[in-house]
Design a protein around this motif. Sequence first.
Motif, PDB file in Angstrom:
ATOM      1  N   ASP A  94      41.231  26.868  -5.831  1.00 27.63           N
ATOM      2  CA  ASP A  94      41.310  26.020  -6.604  1.00 27.63           C
ATOM      3  C   ASP A  94      39.957  25.102  -6.827  1.00 27.63           C
ATOM      4  O   ASP A  94      39.575  24.651  -8.033  1.00 27.63           O
ATOM      5  CB  ASP A  94      42.052  24.913  -6.023  1.00 27.63           C
ATOM      6  N   GLY A 188      37.712  18.859  -3.101  1.00 24.35           N
ATOM      7  CA  GLY A 188      38.057  20.041  -2.757  1.00 24.35           C
ATOM      8  C   GLY A 188      37.244  20.989  -1.769  1.00 24.35           C
ATOM      9  O   GLY A 188      37.607  22.085  -1.383  1.00 24.35           O
ATOM     10  N   ASP A 195      48.287  20.270   1.477  1.00 21.00           N
ATOM     11  CA  ASP A 195      48.589  19.473   0.346  1.00 21.00           C
ATOM     12  C   ASP A 195      49.488  18.310   0.611  1.00 21.00           C
ATOM     13  O   ASP A 195      50.759  18.769   0.252  1.00 21.00           O
ATOM     14  CB  ASP A 195      49.147  20.596  -0.819  1.00 21.00           C
ATOM     15  N   ARG A 202      45.136  17.158  -2.593  1.00 20.35           N
ATOM     16  CA  ARG A 202      45.990  16.886  -3.721  1.00 20.35           C
ATOM     17  C   ARG A 202      45.240  16.378  -4.941  1.00 20.35           C
ATOM     18  O   ARG A 202      45.247  16.354  -6.088  1.00 20.35           O
ATOM     19  CB  ARG A 202      47.003  16.112  -3.584  1.00 20.35           C
ATOM     20  N   ARG A 205      42.985  18.792  -6.887  1.00 19.39           N
ATOM     21  CA  ARG A 205      43.582  19.559  -7.762  1.00 19.39           C
ATOM     22  C   ARG A 205      44.057  18.814  -8.949  1.00 19.39           C
ATOM     23  O   ARG A 205      43.852  19.244 -10.226  1.00 19.39           O
ATOM     24  CB  ARG A 205      45.105  20.021  -7.143  1.00 19.39           C
ATOM     25  N   LYS A 206      44.297  17.458  -8.855  1.00 26.29           N
ATOM     26  CA  LYS A 206      44.598  16.444 -10.039  1.00 26.29           C
ATOM     27  C   LYS A 206      43.263  16.487 -10.691  1.00 26.29           C
ATOM     28  O   LYS A 206      43.142  16.941 -12.201  1.00 26.29           O
ATOM     29  CB  LYS A 206      45.263  15.563  -9.607  1.00 26.29           C
ATOM     30  N   ARG A 208      40.817  18.862 -11.031  1.00 29.43           N
ATOM     31  CA  ARG A 208      40.525  19.882 -11.468  1.00 29.43           C
ATOM     32  C   ARG A 208      41.523  20.283 -12.773  1.00 29.43           C
ATOM     33  O   ARG A 208      40.893  20.715 -13.739  1.00 29.43           O
ATOM     34  CB  ARG A 208      40.726  21.408 -10.640  1.00 29.43           C
TER      35      ARG A 208
END
Length: 453
Positions: A94, A188, A195, A202, A205-206, A208
Amino acid sequence: METATNLLFRLPQKETHRDGIPILPGALPLVGHTLFNIGDTLTFLRNAARKAGPLFWTRGIGDRLTLVCMGEPGFELLKNRVTSSEFIREQSPDFVGDSLLSRDGVPHRNLRSAMSGPFTPRGLTSSGAAAISAEVVEACVAGLPSQGAFSLLSHTQRLALDVIFRVMGIDRSELGAWNENYREFILGALPFKMDLPFSPARRARKGRIWLDSRFSKLITAARGRPDMPGTLSALLAARDEEGKALGDEDLIQNLRLLALAGHETSASVMAWLGIVLAQRPDLWEKLREESVAAPGLPRSPEDLKRHPFAEAIFREVLRLYPPVSLTARQANEDLELYGKRVPRGTMITIPIGTYGYDPALFPEPERFDPSRWLGRRSPPSAIDIATFGGGPHFCLGYHLAWMEVVQFATAFAREMARRGLRPQLAPGTAPPKLRYLPFGQPPKKTHIEMVRA
């Protein structure tokens, strides 16, 4: 009081060696040395080398062993002749993904050949990136307060990200949202990957997903504007060694990473530069004289030659306050390091941030001395600028960072000279120490203020 680093070497441990190489003592249950390696990373690594030698194992989360190789033999591993970077794709899908950092061989060479042009000194000038950077730097410095204490890092973080995004062609009105989501994405880089709701993983990732969606729209818009200044249009026109253009997915993966590397590192160096100058009026005066004598901010390689002292401060700050402490490689074959056999598949940490403290390379390494960079007949060697990496994965944005930080130093000195001010540490602010979480930055609570010159 006994420090955590000293206590580390007194904790009990079962296995002391692996493959004839010492295992650093003092690992904690479940997390190994991870907690010690966050924060004061360079002190941890240098102390570890004094205790265990230049080659030693550390324990990570889940008791996983990673080899640390100090000194020039470690730097040689960055050439990727007997090591690989491709493991990064699996370990950090990620955060790093399928980008330049996680490719080797022909795939890496093709991608880098297509991307490198806009980031060369000439490319930065011809694409208009250097001029855009100068415009953003001048505007930011003009907005620095004349009164009251403030965190310079907060300003340089916004400045560096604004430079990157403006160079890519992002509209000013959207910069706030881009800044916010990049701050989330950077989480990250932390080693904790669970996660869970509101966890760093988390949130990263949001961030990204938001960034990738916007990058996709930006690329589509740029394809319809071939005359748009900046690096993005130059990248769209670039071709690799086989004559192929970059696809959207390659562009998104690498633009995301370039923006990360390009703003976190530059923001840190600019903030440290200002903090050093706030403690050294003698250096400030030399920089002020050079900056005021110049016709303006540098916008080309020729312009940079008028700013040797600003460049020397940039390089000395980078040496003592490297924004990146380490990198890693995986052995492609059995190796010999410091007379010890290292099995194929071994994960090897190369502590690139420690090279600036090597007395064999830099006499009296703890002393901040810009003069060590002045009057040289040749450019800095690869190991002199090891914090930008080495070998085929040497940082693509090196020249942009060099230009941007010299622009900042010059603009800072010119603007404060115009106001009749100079920087100093705010009352009650102790000289800050370098900490990594995950990048090496001064604490935001480190405040400077402007006083009458």
